[in-house]
Design a protein around this motif. Structure first.
Motif, mmCIF file in Angstrom:
data_model
loop_
_atom_site.group_PDB
_atom_site.id
_atom_site.type_symbol
_atom_site.label_atom_id
_atom_site.label_comp_id
_atom_site.label_asym_id
_atom_site.label_seq_id
_atom_site.Cartn_x
_atom_site.Cartn_y
_atom_site.Cartn_z
ATOM 1 N N GLU A 29 93.553 40.297 86.070
ATOM 2 C CA GLU A 29 93.484 40.450 84.549
ATOM 3 C C GLU A 29 93.428 39.133 84.301
ATOM 4 O OE1 GLU A 29 96.983 43.019 83.626
ATOM 5 O OE2 GLU A 29 95.905 44.739 84.235
ATOM 6 N N LYS A 38 96.310 42.930 91.100
ATOM 7 C CA LYS A 38 95.885 43.466 89.651
ATOM 8 C C LYS A 38 96.219 42.559 88.652
ATOM 9 C CE LYS A 38 96.489 47.322 86.316
ATOM 10 N NZ LYS A 38 97.184 48.505 86.208
ATOM 11 N N GLU A 75 89.907 37.514 84.363
ATOM 12 C CA GLU A 75 89.160 37.943 83.050
ATOM 13 C C GLU A 75 89.670 37.077 82.116
ATOM 14 O OE1 GLU A 75 89.571 42.039 82.448
ATOM 15 O OE2 GLU A 75 88.872 42.625 84.591
#
Length: 148
Positions: free
Chosen positions: A63, A59, A66
């Motif tokens: 992030e 996770k 991105e």
């Protein structure tokens, strides 16, 4: 020692023998995160605990990808994608959309959830079933959609 920790340790040894430095770095990072958690909690982690750590690491990297892509730092995003692939080798097969929907429906039924206020009950049942196999934010959104 859990089966997952053994697999990670074996992968570290294999990467050392092969001289694969990028892979070795990622595997050592995984081992360090596991050891840190064990020291913090003063207990040996089982497979479920290791899955939680791996899921969190994936996770975090998603992030980062991105952020790097929005900043135009494609080389850093590519490095994060490579780490995600290595970490993903130790995660169970991802659930399909149909499997997730079936689990969400069953959890809502089994928990007796009737509205958004009861979302925590359904998520409590779902989390152990989907940990490491699905993105929890996606699962949460599906539960919320079913309860509205």
């Amino acid at each position: 020692m859990s089966i997952l920790k053994t697999r990670i340790t074996d992968a570290v040894k294999a990467a050392m023998r092969a001289g694969d430095k990028p892979r070795l770095g990622t595997l050592r990072m995984i081992s360090a995160a596991i050891k840190q958690k064990e020291v913090d909690e003063r207990r040996e982690l089982d497979n479920a605990d290791v899955l939680v750590i791996l899921d969190k690491m994936v996770k975090q990297r998603r992030e980062s990808v991105e952020q790097y892509e929005s900043a135009g730092r494609d080389e850093l995003a590519a490095a994060e994608h490579a780490e995600i692939a290595i970490i993903g080798e130790f995660l169970p097969q991802p659930l399909t959309d149909a499997e997730i929907d079936a689990l969400v429906t069953a959890a809502i039924r089994d928990s007796g959830a009737e509205g958004i206020r009861d979302m925590g009950k359904a998520m409590g049942l779902l989390k152990p079933q989907v940990q490491g196999r699905a993105d929890m934010s996606d699962v949460s959104a599906r539960v919320k959609a079913h309860l509205q």
